[in-house]
Design a protein around this motif. Structure first.
Motif, mmCIF file in Angstrom:
data_model
loop_
_atom_site.group_PDB
_atom_site.id
_atom_site.type_symbol
_atom_site.label_atom_id
_atom_site.label_comp_id
_atom_site.label_asym_id
_atom_site.label_seq_id
_atom_site.Cartn_x
_atom_site.Cartn_y
_atom_site.Cartn_z
ATOM 1 N N LYS A 63 0.837 -1.212 0.000
ATOM 2 C CA LYS A 63 0.000 0.000 0.000
ATOM 3 C C LYS A 63 0.867 1.255 0.000
ATOM 4 O O LYS A 63 0.526 2.260 -0.608
ATOM 5 C CB LYS A 63 -0.930 -0.019 1.223
ATOM 6 C CG LYS A 63 -2.028 1.024 1.170
ATOM 7 C CD LYS A 63 -3.104 0.762 2.209
ATOM 8 C CE LYS A 63 -4.268 0.012 1.585
ATOM 9 N NZ LYS A 63 -5.238 -0.508 2.470
ATOM 10 N N ALA A 64 2.003 1.182 0.706
ATOM 11 C CA ALA A 64 2.923 2.332 0.773
ATOM 12 C C ALA A 64 3.790 2.437 -0.483
ATOM 13 O O ALA A 64 4.677 3.284 -0.571
ATOM 14 C CB ALA A 64 3.796 2.217 2.016
ATOM 15 N N GLY A 65 3.549 1.548 -1.450
ATOM 16 C CA GLY A 65 4.280 1.627 -2.722
ATOM 17 C C GLY A 65 5.648 0.973 -2.692
ATOM 18 O O GLY A 65 6.497 1.263 -3.531
ATOM 19 N N LYS A 66 5.873 0.082 -1.724
ATOM 20 C CA LYS A 66 7.182 -0.578 -1.605
ATOM 21 C C LYS A 66 7.192 -1.915 -2.331
ATOM 22 O O LYS A 66 6.230 -2.688 -2.205
ATOM 23 C CB LYS A 66 7.514 -0.856 -0.123
ATOM 24 C CG LYS A 66 7.352 0.322 0.806
ATOM 25 C CD LYS A 66 8.356 1.402 0.507
ATOM 26 C CE LYS A 66 8.157 2.604 1.424
ATOM 27 N NZ LYS A 66 8.969 3.747 0.988
ATOM 28 N N ASN A 67 8.281 -2.205 -3.022
ATOM 29 C CA ASN A 67 8.455 -3.556 -3.552
ATOM 30 C C ASN A 67 8.675 -4.485 -2.374
ATOM 31 O O ASN A 67 9.304 -4.110 -1.380
ATOM 32 C CB ASN A 67 9.646 -3.620 -4.496
ATOM 33 C CG ASN A 67 9.334 -2.952 -5.824
ATOM 34 O OD1 ASN A 67 8.168 -2.897 -6.238
ATOM 35 N ND2 ASN A 67 10.345 -2.439 -6.487
ATOM 36 N N LEU A 68 8.169 -5.724 -2.505
ATOM 37 C CA LEU A 68 8.168 -6.635 -1.370
ATOM 38 C C LEU A 68 8.922 -7.915 -1.711
ATOM 39 O O LEU A 68 8.545 -8.647 -2.621
ATOM 40 C CB LEU A 68 6.707 -6.952 -1.010
ATOM 41 C CG LEU A 68 6.439 -7.916 0.136
ATOM 42 C CD1 LEU A 68 6.936 -7.351 1.465
ATOM 43 C CD2 LEU A 68 4.938 -8.216 0.233
ATOM 44 N N ALA A 69 10.020 -8.156 -0.979
ATOM 45 C CA ALA A 69 10.732 -9.435 -1.105
ATOM 46 C C ALA A 69 10.122 -10.349 -0.056
ATOM 47 O O ALA A 69 10.248 -10.115 1.141
ATOM 48 C CB ALA A 69 12.226 -9.221 -0.852
ATOM 49 N N LEU A 70 9.430 -11.373 -0.524
ATOM 50 C CA LEU A 70 8.547 -12.122 0.365
ATOM 51 C C LEU A 70 9.041 -13.542 0.647
ATOM 52 O O LEU A 70 9.135 -14.371 -0.243
ATOM 53 C CB LEU A 70 7.156 -12.175 -0.275
ATOM 54 C CG LEU A 70 6.017 -12.728 0.558
ATOM 55 C CD1 LEU A 70 5.747 -11.872 1.777
ATOM 56 C CD2 LEU A 70 4.747 -12.844 -0.290
ATOM 57 N N ALA A 71 9.356 -13.784 1.927
ATOM 58 C CA ALA A 71 9.689 -15.150 2.344
ATOM 59 C C ALA A 71 8.505 -15.761 3.080
ATOM 60 O O ALA A 71 8.388 -16.972 3.183
ATOM 61 C CB ALA A 71 10.906 -15.141 3.253
ATOM 62 N N ASN A 72 7.624 -14.901 3.591
ATOM 63 C CA ASN A 72 6.470 -15.361 4.369
ATOM 64 C C ASN A 72 5.381 -15.879 3.428
ATOM 65 O O ASN A 72 4.616 -15.124 2.848
ATOM 66 C CB ASN A 72 5.949 -14.182 5.216
ATOM 67 C CG ASN A 72 4.644 -14.494 5.906
ATOM 68 O OD1 ASN A 72 3.570 -14.133 5.426
ATOM 69 N ND2 ASN A 72 4.712 -15.189 7.012
ATOM 70 N N LYS A 73 5.349 -17.221 3.253
ATOM 71 C CA LYS A 73 4.417 -17.783 2.265
ATOM 72 C C LYS A 73 2.963 -17.662 2.688
ATOM 73 O O LYS A 73 2.070 -17.606 1.860
ATOM 74 C CB LYS A 73 4.785 -19.236 1.939
ATOM 75 C CG LYS A 73 4.790 -20.172 3.104
ATOM 76 C CD LYS A 73 5.525 -21.472 2.774
ATOM 77 C CE LYS A 73 7.014 -21.256 2.796
ATOM 78 N NZ LYS A 73 7.833 -22.409 2.515
ATOM 79 N N GLU A 74 2.729 -17.591 4.017
ATOM 80 C CA GLU A 74 1.355 -17.515 4.513
ATOM 81 C C GLU A 74 0.613 -16.301 3.955
ATOM 82 O O GLU A 74 -0.600 -16.356 3.742
ATOM 83 C CB GLU A 74 1.338 -17.481 6.044
ATOM 84 C CG GLU A 74 1.726 -18.804 6.699
ATOM 85 C CD GLU A 74 3.235 -18.998 6.848
ATOM 86 O OE1 GLU A 74 4.007 -18.179 6.288
ATOM 87 O OE2 GLU A 74 3.642 -19.965 7.516
ATOM 88 N N THR A 75 1.330 -15.210 3.719
ATOM 89 C CA THR A 75 0.717 -14.002 3.168
ATOM 90 C C THR A 75 -0.056 -14.323 1.890
ATOM 91 O O THR A 75 -1.212 -13.923 1.731
ATOM 92 C CB THR A 75 1.812 -12.949 2.872
ATOM 93 O OG1 THR A 75 2.379 -12.548 4.121
ATOM 94 C CG2 THR A 75 1.272 -11.750 2.156
ATOM 95 N N LEU A 76 0.571 -15.071 0.985
ATOM 96 C CA LEU A 76 -0.099 -15.411 -0.273
ATOM 97 C C LEU A 76 -1.084 -16.555 -0.092
ATOM 98 O O LEU A 76 -2.131 -16.596 -0.731
ATOM 99 C CB LEU A 76 0.931 -15.762 -1.345
ATOM 100 C CG LEU A 76 1.683 -14.561 -1.902
ATOM 101 C CD1 LEU A 76 2.838 -15.007 -2.782
ATOM 102 C CD2 LEU A 76 0.754 -13.633 -2.684
#
Ligand code: MG
Length: 384
Positions: A113-126
């Protein structure tokens, strides 16, 4: 200089991310950090990396943390709100999320939302809110760069090609410590045995998930959200964890990504993307490894994998329920309240008792998550 906001700095992903950052002091700077409850380690990280802001999830330890770092010039915030402030910290160019479990969802959404690119290791989010997360990324024109080694492999294999050219994704799985166990042997697995992963050194929750193959189930769902919900995803057991995953394209060509099983490789790629930096990690020695083996997963011995695939096929709130039930059941197994085989059985019952509803906003996800936690706890308590 890329400024990084790191969520979950005292966990396995967080520690490895800071290790990568330290290797390239001219390229990366940590501007914000969050941790769960390990204040001793966190205080040391704050001292070393000097972020402007730090959030501690465990509000009961906030005073003790402030005491430990009272000589430092750092703003300390706490709780879920604190995590969200760090995730949306204006100075950051990239947010890295290594938070464990569904606690990673709100900060991930805040970062996008803040316009940041997200490097995602937390699979639960998706897994629990893929639809909402992708919508947010699309609205703010931000990018999700996967850190999970399999998804980093797929991301790298796809590099530059159109998603529509994928025929199927081949998601590799190590098979965990019980790959060769019989159904009978798996009934008597202890916590210690389940925590002993053959290839990867990770946190307790994900190590148990690897042993039940729920980890692969969650990754199956994660892959669908990252690379197209209609894309075929095949899971194949590859005990050596050398091929991190592959894409078969429409012309039957398969592109794979190989490497040593070290999370610093996909973490560094997420940080340096679209570039690559030189690394002094050891090279893969294929002659020494000798053989790469492949086998189909056994759904009878690893029912959690099938449960995850079923949850994704039905969709709506069911993946969130699967995930929450799994989190509670795994913790109950670690606390020796239930047997190993009861992890899958408990999740199955919770899924059966759930009536999925379409996922329209965050409340639908949080309601399903809470319902599943209560339902799982109830089933575990009744069984005792
Ligand atoms: Mg993985």
């Amino acid at each position: 200089m890329k400024k990084i906001s790191l969520l979950g700095s005292t966990g396995s992903i967080g520690i490895n991310t800071l290790d990568v950052v330290e290797r390239y002091p001219e390229s990366f700077q940590v501007c914000a950090l969050t941790a769960g409850s390990n204040i001793e380690l966190f205080a040391g990280q704050l001292r070393k990396f000097k972020p402007a802001i730090a959030a501690l999830f465990d509000t009961t330890k906030i005073d003790a943390l402030k005491e430990l770092v009272r000589d430092l010039d750092v703003e300390i915030v706490s709780g879920q709100e604190g995590l969200v402030s760090v995730a949306s910290f204006p100075d950051a160019d990239l947010v890295v999320s290594g938070v464990v479990g569904s606690a990673g969802l709100l900060p991930a959404l805040a970062a996008l939302k803040a316009g940041k690119n997200l490097a995602l290791a937390n699979k639960e989010t998706l897994v629990i809110a893929g639809e909402l997360v992708l919508k947010e990324a699309e609205c703010t024109n931000t990018r999700i760069i996967p850190i999970d080694s399999e998804h980093s492999a797929i991301f790298q294999a796809l590099n530059g090609e159109k998603q529509e050219r994928i025929k199927k994704i081949v998601l590799t799985a190590s098979g965990g410590p019980f790959r060769t166990f019989s159904l009978q042997q798996m009934k008597n697995v202890t916590v210690k045995e389940a925590l002993n992963h053959p290839n990867w050194d990770m946190g307790a929750k994900i190590t148990i998930d690897s042993s039940t193959m729920m980890n692969k189930g969650l990754e199956y769902i994660e892959a669908k959200w990252l690379f197209g919900v209609d894309t075929e995803v095949e899971v194949i057991v590859h005990a050596q964890s050398i091929i991190h995953s592959m894409i078969e394209f429409v012309d039957t060509s398969i592109i794979a990504q190989l490497g040593i099983p070290d999370m610093r490789v996909p973490i560094a790629y997420a940080l340096t993307y679209p570039d690559r930096f030189e690394s002094n990690l050891p090279s893969l020695d294929l002659a020494k490894i000798g053989n790469l083996t492949f086998e189909a997963p056994d759904m009878e011995r690893f029912p959690c994998l099938q449960l995850a695939m079923d949850a994704m096929a039905i969709g709506q709130t069911l993946p969130a329920v699967l995930n929450a039930a799994n989190e509670v059941a795994v913790q109950a197994f670690l606390d020796e309240l239930i047997l190993y085989k009861d992890i899958a059985e408990t999740i199955r019952m919770v899924m059966q008792n759930h009536r999925p509803v379409p996922l329209q906003d965050l409340k639908d996800v949080l309601d399903a998550d809470l319902w599943a936690r209560e339902e799982t706890t109830k089933l575990i308590t009744v069984a005792h």
